[in-house]
Design a protein around this motif. Sequence first.
Motif, PDB file in Angstrom:
ATOM      1  N   ALA A 255       1.165  -0.843  -0.285  1.00 26.82           N
ATOM      2  CA  ALA A 255      -0.815   0.045   0.231  1.00 26.82           C
ATOM      3  C   ALA A 255       0.891   1.162   0.091  1.00 26.82           C
ATOM      4  N   THR A 256       0.690   2.167  -1.058  1.00 27.79           N
ATOM      5  CA  THR A 256       1.671   3.365  -1.295  1.00 27.79           C
ATOM      6  C   THR A 256       0.187   4.455  -1.320  1.00 27.79           C
ATOM      7  N   PHE A 257       1.159   5.768  -0.353  1.00 28.88           N
ATOM      8  CA  PHE A 257       0.229   6.518  -1.442  1.00 28.88           C
ATOM      9  C   PHE A 257       1.310   7.632  -1.782  1.00 28.88           C
ATOM     10  N   GLY A 258       1.503   7.800  -3.088  1.00 30.65           N
ATOM     11  CA  GLY A 258       2.255   8.446  -3.271  1.00 30.65           C
ATOM     12  C   GLY A 258       1.916  10.151  -4.656  1.00 30.65           C
ATOM     13  N   ARG A 259       1.085  10.116  -4.205  1.00 33.28           N
ATOM     14  CA  ARG A 259       1.034  11.434  -4.830  1.00 33.28           C
ATOM     15  C   ARG A 259      -0.262  11.634  -3.807  1.00 33.28           C
ATOM     16  N   VAL A 260       0.146  13.439  -4.412  1.00 27.05           N
ATOM     17  CA  VAL A 260      -0.658  14.806  -2.841  1.00 27.05           C
ATOM     18  C   VAL A 260      -1.218  16.153  -3.599  1.00 27.05           C
TER      19      VAL A 260
END
Length: 401
Positions: A255-260
């Motif tokens: 699981a990766t949050f890579g863009r905000v």
Amino acid sequence: MSFERMWRDLTPVGRDQHSGGYFRQPWTSAETELRVWFAEEASARGLDLETDGIGNLVAWWDPAGSGRRSGLLTGSHLDSVLDGGAYDGPLGVVSAFAALDLMRSRGDAVSTPIGIGVFVEEEGSRFGIACLGSRLATGTMTWSSAQELRDRDGVWLPDALADAGLDPSRGFVDLSGVTAFVELHVEQGRDLVDRGAAVGVASEIWPHGRYRFDFHGEANHAGTTRMEDRRDPMLTYAMTALAANKQARVAGQRATFGRVEVTPNGTNAVPSHLVAWLDARGDSEASLAALVGEIERQGVDRAGRDGTHLTVTPESVSGAVHFDSDLAARIAADHEGGAWPVIPTQAGHDAGVLSAVGVPTAMLFVRNPTGVSHSPDESADTADCLAGVDALADTLARLAR
């Protein structure tokens, strides 16, 4: 027409002088230059070049002179993620040309046409849909849906195509006559390093997806607003990102949050809105659904305590791909030094899209000494790349016979 010469030609294209990474987004000047390079390499070999309305390319070698545009297909993609590595995609295209050269020099008996393909927007780095070119070519995504896509600068996909001199009304490459697809790719991990093997064969692709998380709050002054009076979506996002990390570690998934993106994105303002994109991958479709569901549940729960609101929208979800085990075993078996290892991958590929519509598909991996990918540090040794060329040539020769 050596591998090394072609690799030198590609190295400068789209490379950032500061980071050393690549910006080869689809329908930009760098990607256009790469497509011109591909056409020149095809012409130098006397191949029949097919270009469709969105920039997908197939260069056909027809040793029997039948004029057919059908048979075995190999190749990969030329686009990159933002600030990406050199090998992800282009290695498969350069290796395909080099393998064809090797087969010709060896005088391999080939009775079926062999195509070298390039699918556009494989990474989804510009319009957010991974493998967009192969999805449109296989009919797993319709043009009516694709034409509604916009990039992060607000450019509509049809306008980007028009600016690149392309016309989607011309249609897409016809893959109905493809008898098998073989994609060579740099390994995105360290499995082959741990095994001490230069080349491997794919067994499966994990299911994976991209999910948009919209965190809604209330804009306010960073100095005058008491902490207890805030409805800050940044706090909800921060807790959700930590929850994603923990849940993936506990379950052995990814699981990766890579863009905000933050609005209004001011140093002295409490945000009103934050959008974050989650990349999630699981070893089964049930595991993936459970992982994303738990991350969403914890995010919604935190939003309730923060006075914010969270909505989650799946943007691109791909199911598990199990490559033909008999085909993989046939490709892996009986080589000098022993059979090639058969390994899974957690990364998505055009091969997965073609496999999902019933095309017999296989993937070859070339060892990556660091395991780093989607980064300027992505690498592969020349000796291993040449071993990959030999492996691809041998595989195509086996299938062509």
